[in-house]
Scaffold this motif. Structure first.
Motif, short mmCIF file in Angstrom:
data_model
loop_
_atom_site.label_atom_id
_atom_site.label_comp_id
_atom_site.label_asym_id
_atom_site.label_seq_id
_atom_site.Cartn_x
_atom_site.Cartn_y
_atom_site.Cartn_z
N ASP A 247 -16.49 45.34 81.71
CA ASP A 247 -16.62 45.98 80.39
C ASP A 247 -16.07 45.07 79.29
O ASP A 247 -16.60 45.03 78.18
CB ASP A 247 -15.90 47.32 80.36
CG ASP A 247 -16.66 48.40 81.14
OD1 ASP A 247 -17.85 48.20 81.42
OD2 ASP A 247 -16.03 49.43 81.46
N THR B 145 -18.07 49.22 65.63
CA THR B 145 -16.84 48.50 65.98
C THR B 145 -17.05 46.99 65.96
O THR B 145 -16.27 46.27 65.32
CB THR B 145 -16.33 48.97 67.35
OG1 THR B 145 -15.94 50.35 67.26
CG2 THR B 145 -15.15 48.14 67.82
N PRO B 146 -18.08 46.44 66.61
CA PRO B 146 -18.28 44.99 66.51
C PRO B 146 -18.51 44.50 65.09
O PRO B 146 -18.02 43.43 64.70
CB PRO B 146 -19.51 44.75 67.40
CG PRO B 146 -19.47 45.86 68.39
CD PRO B 146 -18.98 47.04 67.62
N ALA C 161 -18.74 42.47 78.48
CA ALA C 161 -19.86 43.04 77.73
C ALA C 161 -19.49 43.29 76.27
O ALA C 161 -20.27 42.97 75.36
CB ALA C 161 -20.31 44.33 78.38
N GLN C 162 -18.29 43.84 76.03
CA GLN C 162 -17.92 44.14 74.65
C GLN C 162 -17.56 42.88 73.87
O GLN C 162 -17.89 42.76 72.68
CB GLN C 162 -16.76 45.14 74.61
CG GLN C 162 -16.37 45.62 73.22
CD GLN C 162 -17.42 46.51 72.55
OE1 GLN C 162 -18.60 46.50 72.92
NE2 GLN C 162 -17.00 47.26 71.54
N MET D 122 -14.47 50.24 72.40
CA MET D 122 -15.73 50.00 73.10
C MET D 122 -16.96 50.46 72.33
O MET D 122 -18.07 50.44 72.86
CB MET D 122 -15.70 50.70 74.46
CG MET D 122 -14.82 50.00 75.49
SD MET D 122 -15.37 48.34 75.92
CE MET D 122 -16.94 48.69 76.71
N GLY D 123 -16.81 50.88 71.08
CA GLY D 123 -17.97 51.27 70.29
C GLY D 123 -19.00 50.15 70.24
O GLY D 123 -18.65 49.00 69.98
N PRO D 124 -20.29 50.45 70.47
CA PRO D 124 -21.28 49.38 70.62
C PRO D 124 -21.82 48.80 69.32
O PRO D 124 -22.40 47.71 69.34
CB PRO D 124 -22.40 50.05 71.40
CG PRO D 124 -22.31 51.50 71.02
CD PRO D 124 -20.85 51.78 70.82
N LYS D 125 -21.68 49.51 68.19
CA LYS D 125 -22.33 49.06 66.97
C LYS D 125 -21.34 48.85 65.82
O LYS D 125 -21.13 47.73 65.37
CB LYS D 125 -23.42 50.05 66.55
CG LYS D 125 -24.57 50.14 67.55
CD LYS D 125 -25.62 51.14 67.11
CE LYS D 125 -26.76 51.23 68.12
NZ LYS D 125 -27.78 52.23 67.71
N ARG E 2 -20.75 41.56 72.57
CA ARG E 2 -21.25 42.28 71.38
C ARG E 2 -20.53 41.82 70.12
O ARG E 2 -21.15 41.63 69.06
CB ARG E 2 -21.07 43.79 71.56
CG ARG E 2 -21.92 44.40 72.66
CD ARG E 2 -21.78 45.92 72.68
NE ARG E 2 -22.37 46.48 73.89
CZ ARG E 2 -21.65 46.90 74.94
NH1 ARG E 2 -20.33 46.85 74.90
NH2 ARG E 2 -22.26 47.38 76.00
#
Length: 309
Positions: free
Chosen positions: A205, A185-186, A208-209, A180-183, A212
């Motif tokens: 969730d 990880t994607p 949302a992920q 679920m890392g927002p930056k 991203r």
């Protein structure tokens, strides 16, 4: 929607138990048998007979199964150097006839590192190391035969490597990343992953992920539909409420909690919940099977859920 089986052997499992589950999953028509890569149990229980090494296990299963795909959710980059890991995975791919997938992550469970003398750097460095591991592993596998591979890494510099052995799958086995890392990880997923996996998160969730990661793909000119999208959820299925309750009790959980946070209930309930994940783009579900001796559970899902998907 493809269903795969996912096990957590660090909680207490022998190789023979894992072999029985893998063979039952293959016979029942599941797409893959995956296992965690951990060296220490979590929560209550003794964890006996103790951990089994993920890639040793998969090497054995490669020779004792014939169709089902095999992989990890997730190998910790802290556990192994990238060059030897690339060699091991390529060899297991050869042993299986091209059925291996590598799920890999930065590592998160500090206690298992201290329990077995494995360095556990801060999270930022772990992600830096993961990024270099991905560059080295994919670079070694994708280097043409007869050419050499070099990588000017901070942690894992490689010089004049023959980049052998090669896996059977061309250009390489699929790589799974997740979380679920927002930056970071994607961004890593967009660059390296063939599949993006989310363990134990809600439908909202997940949506949302996934968004991203799709945006990260678009930002580097990659079509998001070249990525596979998946979830992992604990499974607890029964023909009726009493059977659901019995299976929940066997793994120390409550039916209501599992219905909220996992994939639990009757076959009809499972089909409905799976449909919600499919609606936000999930294409595969890894069913976390915690009672490894309950092979009837695995067969029930295959018989009464899988045909409806």
């Amino acid at each position: 929607m493809e269903l795969r089986i996912f096990t957590e052997p660090q909680q207490g499992a022998s190789y023979d138990q894992l072999l029985a589950v893998a063979r039952a999953a293959e016979d029942a028509g599941y797409g893959a048998f995956f296992r965690s890569d951990h060296y220490l149990k979590m929560g209550s229980g003794s964890g006996e007979p103790g951990p089994t090494d993920a890639w040793t296990t998969l090497a054995g299963l490669a020779r004792e199964t014939s169709r089902i795909r095999l992989g990890t959710l997730m190998t910790a980059a802290t556990f192994r150097l990238p060059g030897p890991l690339a060699i091991a995975v390529a060899q297991v791919d050869q042993m299986s006839g091209g059925r291996v997938e590598l799920g890999i992550g930065a590592g998160w469970y500090a206690d298992e590192h201290t329990a077995y003398g494995i360095p556990f750097p801060p999270v930022g460095e772990r992600f830096d190391r993961l990024a270099e591991q991905l560059a080295v592993i994919t670079g070694l596998w994708e280097t043409p035969v007869g050419k050499t591979f070099d990588f000017a890494g901070t942690y894992y510099p490689v010089s004049d490597s023959p980049a052998l052995p090669k896996p059977v799958q061309d250009p390489r086995p699929p790589i799974l990343l997740g979380g679920m890392g927002p930056k970071r990880t994607p961004r890593l997923a967009a660059r390296y992953a063939d599949e993006f996996n989310l363990p134990f998160v809600s439908v909202d969730d997940t949506a949302a992920q996934f968004a991203r990661v799709r945006a990260a793909c678009t930002a580097i000119g990659r079509a998001p539909d070249t990525m596979r999208w998946s979830n992992a959820l604990v499974v607890c299925c029964g023909r009726n409420d009493a059977e659901v309750a019995r299976r929940a009790a066997a793994i120390g959980r409550e039916p209501a909690e599992l219905r909220e946070n996992g994939l639990a209930g009757t076959p009809a309930e499972l089909v409905d919940r799976i449909g919600r994940y499919a609606a936000v783009g999930s294409q595969r579900l890894y069913l976390q099977l915690l009672d490894l001796d309950d092979l009837d559970h695995l067969e029930l899902v295959a018989a009464e859920v899988m045909p409806q998907l």
